[in-house]
Motif scaffolding. Structure first.
Motif: not given
Length: 198
Positions: A12-29, A35-45
């Motif tokens: 039942x997984x779905x794919x989503x496309x995100x623009x640069x600087x999109x917040x996938x989740x916030x600290x405290x959520x 989540x698994x990255x199919x294309x691109x890069x994500x930072x944890x900060x």
């Protein structure tokens, strides 16, 4: 890929496309998806009390995003933010648990991956406690190369800017620039068109 996208979609997984600087989740959520990255890069900060960004990881194609929190009842201690255009596949937590129950080999792969990440996190903590900038920078470079499985010298291009290396190692960017030049002279890395290879 850590888990094949086909298997994730079967549950039942779905794919989503995100623009640069999109917040996938916030600290405290509260973690609700695998989540698994199919294309691109994500930072944890996150940001310290002075507002300085601290980067904990930069996740490339094929890597999962904070999957360990799906196994415990804790909120995210970091933000997940896209660096560039990204495609992410996401699977609800309950479906993820069902998939692991029904696919023991995948469950073992996740356990192995988590164990490797924990091992390298210990190494990073040890390196970042050093007062020597060269130990911190070399440790961060080795940590990122460890994700790739590449063992030959200078076979991996570090996907980080000098500023990002500074955020990872809690050093000033000027110190990172000097240290990278020093490590190049010592033969620990190679610089080609301003890119670092280890």
């Amino acid at each position: 890929m850590l888990i094949s996208p086909e298997l994730l979609k079967k549950y039942g997984a779905e794919t989503e496309d995100f623009e640069p600087s999109h917040i996938i989740f916030n600290e405290g959520d509260i973690p609700k998806y695998y989540y698994q990255v199919l294309e691109g890069r994500i930072k944890l900060n996150n940001y310290n009390e002075d507002g300085k960004e601290l980067i904990f990881a930069i996740l490339d194609k094929g890597l999962s995003v904070c999957e360990l929190l799906l196994f415990i009842d804790k909120t995210y201690p970091v933000n997940a933010i896209t660096f560039e255009k990204c495609t992410v596949i996401k699977l609800p937590k309950l479906s993820f648990e069902k998939m692991l129950d029904e696919n023991p080999a995948v469950s073992r792969d996740i356990n192995k991956f988590l164990s490797e990440r924990l091992y390298y996190k210990y190494i990073m903590l040890e390196n970042n406690s050093s007062l020597r900038p060269d130990v911190r920078v070399q440790g961060a470079l080795d940590y990122y190369k460890s994700y790739t499985g590449k063992t030959e010298k200078f076979s991996y291009e570090i996907p980080l800017t000098r500023q990002q290396l500074a955020s990872l190692t809690a050093l000033r960017v000027e110190t990172v620039i000097r240290t990278v030049k020093k490590l190049e002279k010592e033969g620990a890395l190679k610089i080609v068109n301003r890119k670092i290879f280890v």
